[in-house]
Design a protein around this motif. Structure first.
Motif, short mmCIF file in Angstrom:
data_model
loop_
_atom_site.label_atom_id
_atom_site.label_comp_id
_atom_site.label_asym_id
_atom_site.label_seq_id
_atom_site.Cartn_x
_atom_site.Cartn_y
_atom_site.Cartn_z
N SER A 207 43.45 35.37 42.22
CA SER A 207 43.05 36.46 43.09
C SER A 207 41.93 35.91 43.95
O SER A 207 40.82 35.66 43.48
N PHE A 208 42.21 35.66 45.23
CA PHE A 208 41.21 35.07 46.11
C PHE A 208 40.01 36.01 46.23
O PHE A 208 40.09 37.18 45.87
N PRO A 209 38.85 35.49 46.68
CA PRO A 209 37.59 36.24 46.59
C PRO A 209 37.69 37.69 47.05
O PRO A 209 38.12 37.98 48.16
N GLN A 210 37.28 38.55 46.13
CA GLN A 210 37.39 39.99 46.31
C GLN A 210 36.08 40.68 46.00
O GLN A 210 35.26 40.18 45.23
N SER A 211 35.92 41.85 46.57
CA SER A 211 34.94 42.82 46.10
C SER A 211 35.72 43.86 45.32
O SER A 211 36.89 44.12 45.62
N ILE A 212 35.09 44.44 44.30
CA ILE A 212 35.78 45.38 43.44
C ILE A 212 34.97 46.66 43.32
O ILE A 212 33.73 46.62 43.26
N HIS A 213 35.67 47.78 43.32
CA HIS A 213 34.99 49.05 43.09
C HIS A 213 35.98 50.08 42.54
O HIS A 213 36.94 50.45 43.21
N PHE B 140 31.21 40.15 40.78
CA PHE B 140 31.32 39.18 39.68
C PHE B 140 30.99 39.86 38.36
O PHE B 140 31.75 39.76 37.39
N HIS B 141 29.89 40.57 38.32
CA HIS B 141 29.50 41.27 37.09
C HIS B 141 30.54 42.33 36.71
O HIS B 141 30.92 42.43 35.54
N ARG B 142 31.01 43.09 37.70
CA ARG B 142 32.01 44.14 37.41
C ARG B 142 33.31 43.54 36.88
O ARG B 142 33.93 44.09 35.97
N MET B 143 33.75 42.44 37.47
CA MET B 143 34.99 41.80 36.99
C MET B 143 34.81 41.29 35.57
O MET B 143 35.71 41.44 34.73
N LEU B 144 33.67 40.66 35.30
CA LEU B 144 33.42 40.15 33.95
C LEU B 144 33.43 41.26 32.90
O LEU B 144 33.91 41.06 31.78
N THR B 145 32.89 42.41 33.24
CA THR B 145 32.80 43.51 32.27
C THR B 145 34.03 44.41 32.26
O THR B 145 34.17 45.24 31.36
N THR B 146 34.92 44.25 33.24
CA THR B 146 36.10 45.10 33.32
C THR B 146 37.35 44.42 32.79
O THR B 146 38.20 45.07 32.18
N PHE B 147 37.46 43.10 33.01
CA PHE B 147 38.68 42.39 32.67
C PHE B 147 38.41 41.26 31.68
O PHE B 147 37.30 40.73 31.63
N ASP B 148 39.45 40.88 30.93
CA ASP B 148 39.35 39.78 29.99
C ASP B 148 39.80 38.46 30.60
O ASP B 148 39.79 37.43 29.92
N ASN B 149 40.18 38.47 31.86
CA ASN B 149 40.64 37.26 32.54
C ASN B 149 39.45 36.37 32.91
O ASN B 149 38.31 36.82 32.93
N LYS B 150 39.77 35.13 33.23
CA LYS B 150 38.74 34.21 33.72
C LYS B 150 38.25 34.73 35.07
O LYS B 150 39.04 35.15 35.90
N VAL B 151 36.93 34.70 35.26
CA VAL B 151 36.33 35.17 36.51
C VAL B 151 35.40 34.08 37.02
O VAL B 151 34.61 33.53 36.26
N ILE B 152 35.52 33.77 38.31
CA ILE B 152 34.59 32.82 38.93
C ILE B 152 33.97 33.49 40.16
O ILE B 152 34.47 34.50 40.66
N PHE B 153 32.89 32.91 40.64
CA PHE B 153 32.12 33.48 41.74
C PHE B 153 32.07 32.46 42.88
O PHE B 153 31.68 31.32 42.67
N THR B 154 32.50 32.87 44.05
CA THR B 154 32.44 32.01 45.22
C THR B 154 32.30 32.91 46.46
O THR B 154 32.71 34.06 46.42
N PRO B 155 31.74 32.39 47.52
CA PRO B 155 31.60 33.22 48.73
C PRO B 155 32.95 33.62 49.30
O PRO B 155 33.99 33.03 48.99
#
Length: 183
Positions: free
Chosen positions: A114-120, A154-169
């Motif tokens: 999933s290319f860089p996203q914002s999540i809400h 990044f924080h929301r993805m880490l706490t919402t999903f069990d998948n690997k999450v990385i942070f990039t611009p």
């Protein structure tokens, strides 16, 4: 018939048959939001430059349902599945999230990005329902990598999903700047 974009000058309706691995990009926008168009262009340039041995195939979001079985039929183990980035992960744009869920829960044996996203996900009943649907779909894919484009996401993805999450611009920053020489 799904449209597969092989390069900027040719639209084809069949996946090329050759020995090159393929980088499939789902969710490519056809609408006129220039920010989303810039993200999509930057993603294509990134893949073409950084993965030159891969052929790059864009699948516009409206064609996702038709394209999924075609890609499944042609998919090889070294192919990569991706979904375009932006700011539409969550329940604010249901159609984008539903398309993303389909792709992530279908192509579970290949690297899926999933290319860089914002999540809400909104803090209401709809947000909770849609978050659970996304959690269920994403959890089906052990090869899914979620990429956040901002610290909050990044924080929301880490706490919402069990998948690997990385942070990039944001991918749009991959593009070279343009000096328009305005006075």
């Amino acid at each position: 018939m799904a449209n597969f974009y092989i390069d900027t000058t040719e639209v084809v309706h069949e996946i090329p048959q050759n020995d090159r691995p393929t980088f499939y990009m789902f969710g490519v926008p056809r609408y006129t939001n220039m920010g989303d168009q810039a993200v999509s262009l930057a993603e294509r340039k990134y893949i073409e430059n950084e993965f030159p041995n891969y052929q790059y195939i864009e699948i516009i979001e409206e064609d996702g349902d038709e394209a999924i079985p075609v890609v499944q039929e042609n998919l090889r183990k070294d192919d990569v599945i991706a979904f375009t980035g932006g700011g539409n992960m969550g329940n604010l744009y249901h159609n984008h999230e539903e398309a993303r869920r389909k792709v992530f829960s279908t192509f579970v044996d290949n690297l899926t990005i999933s290319f860089p996203q914002s999540i809400h996900f909104e803090d209401n009943e709809d947000g909770e329902i849609e978050k659970r649907k996304s959690q269920e779909a994403y959890s089906k894919n052990p090869n899914l990598v979620l990429v956040a484009r901002d610290a909050q996401s990044f924080h929301r993805m880490l706490t919402t999903f069990d998948n690997k999450v990385i942070f990039t611009p944001d991918m749009v920053l991959y593009m070279n700047s343009v000096d328009w020489k305005f006075e």
